[in-house]
Motif scaffolding. Structure first.
Motif, PDB file in Angstrom:
ATOM      1  N   SER A  10       0.829  -1.208   0.000  1.00 51.37           N
ATOM      2  CA  SER A  10       0.000   0.000   0.000  1.00 51.37           C
ATOM      3  C   SER A  10       0.868   1.265   0.000  1.00 51.37           C
ATOM      4  O   SER A  10       0.369   2.351  -0.255  1.00 51.37           O
ATOM      5  CB  SER A  10      -0.917   0.013   1.232  1.00 51.37           C
ATOM      6  OG  SER A  10      -0.150  -0.074   2.410  1.00 51.37           O
ATOM      7  N   SER A  11       2.159   1.117   0.265  1.00 53.34           N
ATOM      8  CA  SER A  11       3.020   2.306   0.387  1.00 53.34           C
ATOM      9  C   SER A  11       3.249   2.980  -0.971  1.00 53.34           C
ATOM     10  O   SER A  11       3.641   2.314  -1.928  1.00 53.34           O
ATOM     11  CB  SER A  11       4.373   1.910   0.974  1.00 53.34           C
ATOM     12  OG  SER A  11       5.252   3.019   0.902  1.00 53.34           O
ATOM     13  N   GLY A  39      -6.561  -6.148  -2.850  1.00 54.46           N
ATOM     14  CA  GLY A  39      -7.021  -5.514  -1.613  1.00 54.46           C
ATOM     15  C   GLY A  39      -7.873  -4.273  -1.796  1.00 54.46           C
ATOM     16  O   GLY A  39      -8.415  -3.735  -0.818  1.00 54.46           O
ATOM     17  N   GLY A  41      -7.049  -1.204  -2.626  1.00 51.04           N
ATOM     18  CA  GLY A  41      -6.477   0.103  -2.290  1.00 51.04           C
ATOM     19  C   GLY A  41      -6.145   0.949  -3.510  1.00 51.04           C
ATOM     20  O   GLY A  41      -5.972   0.437  -4.613  1.00 51.04           O
ATOM     21  N   ARG A  43      -3.564   3.293  -3.371  1.00 54.68           N
ATOM     22  CA  ARG A  43      -2.187   3.788  -3.287  1.00 54.68           C
ATOM     23  C   ARG A  43      -1.177   2.652  -3.487  1.00 54.68           C
ATOM     24  O   ARG A  43      -1.531   1.485  -3.497  1.00 54.68           O
ATOM     25  CB  ARG A  43      -1.954   4.421  -1.911  1.00 54.68           C
ATOM     26  CG  ARG A  43      -2.997   5.461  -1.571  1.00 54.68           C
ATOM     27  CD  ARG A  43      -2.756   6.026  -0.184  1.00 54.68           C
ATOM     28  NE  ARG A  43      -1.664   6.979  -0.182  1.00 54.68           N
ATOM     29  CZ  ARG A  43      -0.970   7.323   0.908  1.00 54.68           C
ATOM     30  NH1 ARG A  43      -1.229   6.762   2.056  1.00 54.68           N
ATOM     31  NH2 ARG A  43      -0.006   8.227   0.827  1.00 54.68           N
ATOM     32  N   MET A  87     -11.000  -7.927   8.797  1.00 57.05           N
ATOM     33  CA  MET A  87      -9.809  -8.281   8.017  1.00 57.05           C
ATOM     34  C   MET A  87      -9.757  -9.795   7.792  1.00 57.05           C
ATOM     35  O   MET A  87      -9.321 -10.262   6.740  1.00 57.05           O
ATOM     36  CB  MET A  87      -8.540  -7.846   8.768  1.00 57.05           C
ATOM     37  CG  MET A  87      -8.361  -6.345   8.846  1.00 57.05           C
ATOM     38  SD  MET A  87      -7.874  -5.628   7.266  1.00 57.05           S
ATOM     39  CE  MET A  87      -6.095  -5.859   7.315  1.00 57.05           C
ATOM     40  N   ARG A  90     -12.007 -10.741   5.048  1.00 55.92           N
ATOM     41  CA  ARG A  90     -11.407 -10.326   3.781  1.00 55.92           C
ATOM     42  C   ARG A  90     -10.356 -11.342   3.315  1.00 55.92           C
ATOM     43  O   ARG A  90     -10.338 -11.742   2.144  1.00 55.92           O
ATOM     44  CB  ARG A  90     -10.752  -8.962   3.994  1.00 55.92           C
ATOM     45  CG  ARG A  90     -10.016  -8.435   2.798  1.00 55.92           C
ATOM     46  CD  ARG A  90      -8.984  -7.469   3.239  1.00 55.92           C
ATOM     47  NE  ARG A  90      -8.735  -6.425   2.274  1.00 55.92           N
ATOM     48  CZ  ARG A  90      -7.710  -5.606   2.374  1.00 55.92           C
ATOM     49  NH1 ARG A  90      -6.910  -5.651   3.402  1.00 55.92           N
ATOM     50  NH2 ARG A  90      -7.511  -4.700   1.460  1.00 55.92           N
ATOM     51  N   GLY A 107       4.634  -4.683   2.634  1.00 51.41           N
ATOM     52  CA  GLY A 107       5.003  -4.570   4.039  1.00 51.41           C
ATOM     53  C   GLY A 107       4.337  -5.658   4.863  1.00 51.41           C
ATOM     54  O   GLY A 107       4.075  -6.763   4.374  1.00 51.41           O
ATOM     55  N   CYS A 108       4.024  -5.329   6.118  1.00 47.78           N
ATOM     56  CA  CYS A 108       3.522  -6.373   7.027  1.00 47.78           C
ATOM     57  C   CYS A 108       2.196  -6.953   6.538  1.00 47.78           C
ATOM     58  O   CYS A 108       1.938  -8.156   6.726  1.00 47.78           O
ATOM     59  CB  CYS A 108       3.397  -5.833   8.448  1.00 47.78           C
ATOM     60  SG  CYS A 108       2.290  -4.437   8.607  1.00 47.78           S
ATOM     61  N   GLY A 109       1.345  -6.138   5.888  1.00 46.61           N
ATOM     62  CA  GLY A 109       0.055  -6.641   5.409  1.00 46.61           C
ATOM     63  C   GLY A 109       0.237  -7.712   4.352  1.00 46.61           C
ATOM     64  O   GLY A 109      -0.383  -8.779   4.401  1.00 46.61           O
ATOM     65  N   THR A 110       1.126  -7.440   3.404  1.00 46.04           N
ATOM     66  CA  THR A 110       1.399  -8.404   2.336  1.00 46.04           C
ATOM     67  C   THR A 110       2.033  -9.673   2.906  1.00 46.04           C
ATOM     68  O   THR A 110       1.659 -10.790   2.544  1.00 46.04           O
ATOM     69  CB  THR A 110       2.339  -7.769   1.288  1.00 46.04           C
ATOM     70  OG1 THR A 110       1.702  -6.600   0.778  1.00 46.04           O
ATOM     71  CG2 THR A 110       2.667  -8.712   0.157  1.00 46.04           C
ATOM     72  N   GLU A 113      -0.585 -11.761   4.747  1.00 48.19           N
ATOM     73  CA  GLU A 113      -1.493 -12.450   3.821  1.00 48.19           C
ATOM     74  C   GLU A 113      -0.780 -13.637   3.157  1.00 48.19           C
ATOM     75  O   GLU A 113      -1.328 -14.731   3.057  1.00 48.19           O
ATOM     76  CB  GLU A 113      -1.990 -11.458   2.766  1.00 48.19           C
ATOM     77  CG  GLU A 113      -2.947 -10.421   3.347  1.00 48.19           C
ATOM     78  CD  GLU A 113      -3.080  -9.126   2.519  1.00 48.19           C
ATOM     79  OE1 GLU A 113      -3.918  -8.298   2.878  1.00 48.19           O
ATOM     80  OE2 GLU A 113      -2.345  -8.938   1.525  1.00 48.19           O
TER      81      GLU A 113
HETATM   82  P1  AMP Z   1       1.242  -3.594   3.200  1.00 48.62           P
HETATM   83  O1  AMP Z   1       1.923  -4.687   2.442  1.00 48.62           O
HETATM   84  O2  AMP Z   1       1.607  -3.564   4.661  1.00 48.62           O
HETATM   85  O3  AMP Z   1       1.277  -2.270   2.534  1.00 48.62           O
HETATM   86  O4  AMP Z   1      -0.234  -4.035   3.273  1.00 48.62           O
HETATM   87  C1  AMP Z   1      -1.076  -4.241   2.230  1.00 48.62           C
HETATM   88  C2  AMP Z   1      -2.314  -4.602   2.928  1.00 48.62           C
HETATM   89  O5  AMP Z   1      -2.434  -3.668   4.002  1.00 48.62           O
HETATM   90  C3  AMP Z   1      -3.625  -4.493   2.236  1.00 48.62           C
HETATM   91  O6  AMP Z   1      -4.076  -5.691   1.730  1.00 48.62           O
HETATM   92  C4  AMP Z   1      -4.491  -3.993   3.360  1.00 48.62           C
HETATM   93  O7  AMP Z   1      -4.772  -5.051   4.241  1.00 48.62           O
HETATM   94  C5  AMP Z   1      -3.697  -3.092   4.129  1.00 48.62           C
HETATM   95  N1  AMP Z   1      -3.628  -1.683   3.766  1.00 48.62           N
HETATM   96  C6  AMP Z   1      -2.732  -0.877   4.344  1.00 48.62           C
HETATM   97  N2  AMP Z   1      -2.859   0.380   3.875  1.00 48.62           N
HETATM   98  C7  AMP Z   1      -3.840   0.365   2.956  1.00 48.62           C
HETATM   99  C8  AMP Z   1      -4.439   1.372   2.109  1.00 48.62           C
HETATM  100  N3  AMP Z   1      -4.027   2.644   2.094  1.00 48.62           N
HETATM  101  N4  AMP Z   1      -5.442   0.995   1.304  1.00 48.62           N
HETATM  102  C9  AMP Z   1      -5.858  -0.285   1.303  1.00 48.62           C
HETATM  103  N5  AMP Z   1      -5.343  -1.245   2.052  1.00 48.62           N
HETATM  104  C10 AMP Z   1      -4.344  -0.936   2.894  1.00 48.62           C
END
Ligand code: AMP
Length: 192
Positions: A10-11, A39, A41, A43, A87, A90, A107-110, A113
């Motif tokens: 999401s970054s 997801g 998002g 961004r 979550m 989802r 990041g941690c979300g990816t 999952e």
């Molecule tokens: P990451 O890899 O930590 O950026 O996480 C990606 C995952 O984080 C997504 O699948 C969401 O669960 C969550 N997430 C974090 N920020 C956002 C955002 N701005 N929009 C949508 N999902 C987000």
């Protein structure tokens, strides 16, 4: 192969090489007429993935918890959306009805999952191919960690068949197609 789930960052502040690889892969998915689930998002790599699929008239569906939609994180151009309460719901939906999944850098979300999907696969609860795109060698530490799990007998050698690392987006679809088959019987050797 009709439907693939993509986990990704999401970054928005990561290096351009990650956006470029995501754009290349998204175009290839559209060219192969493969529908994506992500997801939702707007961004980071999620945004780039959806922008590219929409631009090339492909199909993409977002799955997002309602609390993220309320703070306007949902991609405005994606018309096919499913909103969940939690979550956990989802993550369960991400894995329903797909033919495989791809983790791009994140990041941690990816990571969460991806590791949940690998855990479910070890238990035979998820059986589809898992491909990890190692753009710019981002995932070398994860590759090392997973190999260490096997080297130190926390997992079996046969568990190495659960995932494939590829360095280039051009190799993702072949890796999905050529992944070793897996089935619910994996529970029998999950912790031998
Ligand atoms: P990451 O890899 O930590 O950026 O996480 C990606 C995952 O984080 C997504 O699948 C969401 O669960 C969550 N997430 C974090 N920020 C956002 C955002 N701005 N929009 C949508 N999902 C987000």
């Amino acid at each position: 192969m009709k439907k693939i789930c993509v986990y990704c960052a999401s970054s928005p502040t990561i290096k351009p090489i990650f956006f470029d690889a995501t754009e290349t892969l998204a175009k290839l998915f559209v060219e192969h007429d493969i529908e994506l689930v992500f997801g939702g998002g707007a961004r980071g790599l999620m945004g780039k993935l959806a922008d590219t699929v929409i631009k090339h008239r492909g199909k993409i569906k977002g799955i997002m918890p309602q609390f993220m939609n309320e703070v306007e994180w949902a991609h405005k151009g994606v018309t096919d959306f499913e909103f969940t309460e939690t979550m956990h719901q989802r993550k369960a939906l991400f894995l329903e009805g797909i033919d495989g999944l791809v983790a791009l850098p994140g990041g941690c979300g990816t990571l969460e999952e991806l590791l949940e999907a690998i855990t479910l696969k070890r238990l035979g609860q998820f059986t589809k191919p898992i491909v990890i795109l190692n753009t710019d060698n981002y995932y070398q530490p994860l590759k090392d960690m997973l190999n260490k799990c096997v080297d130190e007998d926390f997992m079996q050698k046969s568990h190495l068949d659960m995932w494939r690392f590829v360095d280039e987006p051009e190799h993702v679809i072949d890796a999905l197609k050529n992944s070793p088959s897996w089935n619910a019987g994996a529970i029998k050797f999950a912790n031998q």
